[in-house]
Design a protein around this motif. Structure first.
Motif, PDB file in Angstrom:
ATOM      1  N   PHE A 147      15.050 -39.097  26.858  1.00 53.60           N
ATOM      2  CA  PHE A 147      14.039 -40.101  27.163  1.00 53.60           C
ATOM      3  C   PHE A 147      14.484 -41.400  26.516  1.00 53.60           C
ATOM      4  O   PHE A 147      14.516 -41.501  25.290  1.00 53.60           O
ATOM      5  CB  PHE A 147      12.664 -39.663  26.657  1.00 53.60           C
ATOM      6  N   TYR A 167      15.216 -31.783  23.733  1.00 51.11           N
ATOM      7  CA  TYR A 167      15.286 -33.102  24.345  1.00 51.11           C
ATOM      8  C   TYR A 167      15.684 -34.115  23.276  1.00 51.11           C
ATOM      9  O   TYR A 167      15.682 -33.823  22.090  1.00 51.11           O
ATOM     10  CB  TYR A 167      13.925 -33.494  24.942  1.00 51.11           C
ATOM     11  N   GLN A 183      11.852 -47.924  30.544  1.00 45.36           N
ATOM     12  CA  GLN A 183      11.909 -46.532  30.120  1.00 45.36           C
ATOM     13  C   GLN A 183      12.485 -45.711  31.258  1.00 45.36           C
ATOM     14  O   GLN A 183      12.269 -46.010  32.432  1.00 45.36           O
ATOM     15  CB  GLN A 183      10.520 -46.032  29.724  1.00 45.36           C
ATOM     16  N   THR A 205      15.011 -38.364  22.212  1.00 49.54           N
ATOM     17  CA  THR A 205      14.355 -39.644  22.469  1.00 49.54           C
ATOM     18  C   THR A 205      15.228 -40.728  21.846  1.00 49.54           C
ATOM     19  O   THR A 205      15.743 -40.561  20.742  1.00 49.54           O
ATOM     20  CB  THR A 205      12.942 -39.689  21.860  1.00 49.54           C
ATOM     21  N   LEU A 231       6.273 -30.712  29.262  1.00 49.16           N
ATOM     22  CA  LEU A 231       7.700 -30.479  29.463  1.00 49.16           C
ATOM     23  C   LEU A 231       7.996 -28.985  29.345  1.00 49.16           C
ATOM     24  O   LEU A 231       7.337 -28.284  28.569  1.00 49.16           O
ATOM     25  CB  LEU A 231       8.525 -31.227  28.406  1.00 49.16           C
ATOM     26  N   GLN A 276      13.918 -41.419  32.112  1.00 48.70           N
ATOM     27  CA  GLN A 276      14.311 -40.077  31.712  1.00 48.70           C
ATOM     28  C   GLN A 276      15.624 -39.779  32.414  1.00 48.70           C
ATOM     29  O   GLN A 276      15.712 -39.812  33.638  1.00 48.70           O
ATOM     30  CB  GLN A 276      13.270 -39.026  32.092  1.00 48.70           C
ATOM     31  N   TRP A 289       4.552 -43.948  25.639  1.00 43.67           N
ATOM     32  CA  TRP A 289       5.045 -43.366  26.891  1.00 43.67           C
ATOM     33  C   TRP A 289       4.530 -41.935  26.958  1.00 43.67           C
ATOM     34  O   TRP A 289       4.928 -41.084  26.188  1.00 43.67           O
ATOM     35  CB  TRP A 289       6.557 -43.395  26.898  1.00 43.67           C
ATOM     36  N   ASN A 290       3.602 -41.687  27.889  1.00 42.43           N
ATOM     37  CA  ASN A 290       3.066 -40.339  28.084  1.00 42.43           C
ATOM     38  C   ASN A 290       4.003 -39.607  29.040  1.00 42.43           C
ATOM     39  O   ASN A 290       3.983 -39.857  30.237  1.00 42.43           O
ATOM     40  CB  ASN A 290       1.638 -40.398  28.632  1.00 42.43           C
ATOM     41  N   VAL A 291       4.814 -38.710  28.505  1.00 44.37           N
ATOM     42  CA  VAL A 291       5.777 -37.984  29.346  1.00 44.37           C
ATOM     43  C   VAL A 291       5.166 -36.711  29.918  1.00 44.37           C
ATOM     44  O   VAL A 291       5.781 -36.052  30.749  1.00 44.37           O
ATOM     45  CB  VAL A 291       7.086 -37.674  28.580  1.00 44.37           C
ATOM     46  N   GLU A 305       3.313 -37.435  24.058  1.00 45.26           N
ATOM     47  CA  GLU A 305       3.405 -38.894  24.033  1.00 45.26           C
ATOM     48  C   GLU A 305       4.496 -39.308  23.068  1.00 45.26           C
ATOM     49  O   GLU A 305       4.617 -38.749  21.969  1.00 45.26           O
ATOM     50  CB  GLU A 305       2.081 -39.526  23.585  1.00 45.26           C
TER      51      GLU A 305
END
Length: 138
Positions: free
Chosen positions: A38, A69, A31, A71, A64, A33, A59-61, A17
């Protein structure tokens, strides 16, 4: 305007999250990706209270694959904060990506289907002609 990652040191086993928080009169959010980034964008209302209220968006991604990554929190088109997100290998198997076919593969598949359909029609036409011939002879 902090970005909080939960859990703080995620593995590929964890549901991740991202929490974006700050203060201001929020008009809208979005939002997206984009690759390994993100991006969370906040558009603030032009008019606000003397003391802007605080906001927090989660934001529950999800899970992965292991990797690096980024953000990013943007406020009105300007990047306010960017934070690295490193996902380490967990113990659970990560689902393999579903293979995709590019444009060339789709063209070859379409040609193969047309050829197979044409061959099938030729076989059907020959069978019909044999039946007609047998009827004429008898």
């Amino acid at each position: 305007m902090p970005i909080t990652i939960s859990p703080p040191a995620p593995t590929s086993d964890d549901s991740i999250e991202l929490v974006f928080s700050g203060s201001g009169c929020v008009l809208s959010t979005s939002q997206a990706q984009v690759g390994a980034n993100f991006e969370f964008t906040v558009i603030l209302n032009g008019t606000c209270f003397a003391t802007p209220p605080s906001f927090s968006f989660t934001w529950n991604v999800g899970r992965l694959p292991p990797g690096d990554y980024t953000t990013t929190l943007s406020l009105g088109g300007s990047i306010m904060e960017s934070q690295a997100l490193a996902v380490s290998q967990g113990v659970l198997p990560f689902p393999a990506p579903i293979p995709s076919v590019g444009f060339g593969g789709l063209v070859l598949l379409a040609v193969a289907m047309v050829l197979i359909a044409n061959k099938s029609q030729e076989g059907r036409a020959k069978a019909i002609n044999r039946v007609r011939h047998d009827i004429e002879v008898n």
